[in-house]
Each structure stands twice: as C-alpha cells, then as structure tokens.
Design a protein around this motif. Structure first.
Motif, short mmCIF file in Angstrom:
data_model
loop_
_atom_site.label_atom_id
_atom_site.label_comp_id
_atom_site.label_asym_id
_atom_site.label_seq_id
_atom_site.Cartn_x
_atom_site.Cartn_y
_atom_site.Cartn_z
N GLY A 11 -75.45 62.43 101.71
CA GLY A 11 -76.53 62.91 100.85
C GLY A 11 -76.58 64.42 100.70
N VAL A 12 -75.70 65.14 101.41
CA VAL A 12 -75.61 66.59 101.25
C VAL A 12 -74.47 66.88 100.30
N SER A 13 -74.79 67.55 99.18
CA SER A 13 -73.76 67.79 98.17
C SER A 13 -73.16 69.18 98.23
N ALA A 37 -79.64 68.85 99.24
CA ALA A 37 -79.79 67.44 99.58
C ALA A 37 -80.05 66.63 98.32
N GLU A 38 -79.43 65.48 98.23
CA GLU A 38 -79.60 64.63 97.05
C GLU A 38 -81.02 64.08 96.94
N SER A 39 -81.73 63.98 98.07
CA SER A 39 -83.11 63.51 98.06
C SER A 39 -83.82 64.02 99.30
N ALA A 84 -82.83 72.36 100.12
CA ALA A 84 -83.44 72.17 98.81
C ALA A 84 -82.83 70.94 98.16
N THR A 85 -83.54 70.39 97.20
CA THR A 85 -82.95 69.36 96.36
C THR A 85 -82.37 70.05 95.14
N GLY A 132 -84.80 76.31 87.66
CA GLY A 132 -84.63 76.49 89.09
C GLY A 132 -83.42 75.77 89.64
N GLU A 133 -82.85 74.89 88.84
CA GLU A 133 -81.69 74.13 89.31
C GLU A 133 -80.45 75.02 89.43
#
Length: 168
Positions: A11-13, A37-39, A84-85, A132-133
């Motif tokens: 889940g860590v990209s 983190a993806e979630s 962060a997501t 913010g992405e």
C-alpha cells in the motif's frame, strides 16, 4: 535498509527524501522521509515497519513519527517519517522540503489571495480543495515560478508559473 523496508510495505507507492537533505543544505541535522500511502489503512503497518528501526526512541502520531537511527556505533541521526495519501502528496512534499522561510512566503501569498495552504492541500475560502496531489500545484495555483528544492530559501521569484519551467 530502512528506505527499502518502508517501500516494501503493501500500500506504499512512493518513498521520497525531503527536508534539508532534498534541498541539499550543507547543515542537514536530520532526515525527513515521506511516504505516499494508497489509503489511511496503510498507516499503522507503515508506522510499525518504521518503529522496528528505532523501537526505544519511536515517537509517533497518525501521520508523522520520529526515531533515533544508529548510523554506526558512534553516531545516531533523527529520522522523521511523514505519511500522506495521494490527494495531499504534493503539498506535504512542499511543506517538508521547506525551507521554513519559503513556506511562510508561499502561505502569505496564498493568504493574500484568500486561500489556505497546509500540508493537506490548497483550499479556497469555502474549504474547497483546489489542489495538492502534485508538487507543482502550489506554484501553479499561486502563480509563482517553479522553484527547485535547493533554491527554496524564502524569496519568491517574480513572474508567473509556466509548465515549461518544470523539468520533467
């Protein structure tokens, strides 16, 4: 080893180095690691993986933690982990890279335009999220020329943001 361990958490990209190390400051006293983190469900597992490398010194919250990491038998360095997501990855990256003076200048420019900038995103006066992405969102929305991390000293360059200024 720590870096490789964290990127392998399901889940860590992304794992990036931030702070004064990314700015290439000669006086870096700690290391900031940023994890995307993806979630939100990934956070506890990621914190446990991080804690493994400094269990006695671990201090953590939901989205930030610190450890004292032994570099060798004589030297210990503080490592901070920020999580962060994807929706707030870019603004967290900007926030952690700094410098403090540069962040203050960007936040003042945002305030002058009726906007709010935090590590969670860029918001208008109705709390609508504008971006913010992406790390470039902040500069584009505030119409500030892209500034490479090592030049983020506090002074905002005059002129407008242009995609052509960004190295891809």
């Amino acid at each position: 080893m720590l870096f490789r361990s964290l990127i392998q958490v399901p889940g860590v990209s992304i794992i990036e180095i931030g702070g004064s190390v990314r700015r290439k400051a000669p006086d870096a006293k700690d290391v900031d690691l940023l994890a995307c983190a993806e979630s939100d469900e990934v956070r506890p597992t990621l914190m446990e993986a991080f804690k493994f490398y400094g269990p006695r010194s671990f201090q953590g919250q939901e989205s930030k933690a610190s450890i004292q990491y032994p570099v060798n038998s004589e030297r210990v360095i503080q490592i901070d982990l920020w999580i962060a997501t994807k929706s707030s990855w870019g603004t967290l990256l900007n926030h952690v890279i700094g410098s403090k003076d540069h962040n203050i200048a960007l936040r003042q420019r945002a305030k002058d335009r009726g906007l709010l900038v935090s590590e969670r995103g860029i918001f208008d006066s109705t709390d609508k999220k504008l971006g913010g992405e992406n790390e470039h969102d902040l500069y584009r929305i505030l119409d500030v020329p892209w500034t490479e991390p090592e030049n983020r000293t506090g002074i905002l360059t005059e002129g407008s943001y242009h995609e052509s200024m960004v190295q891809k």
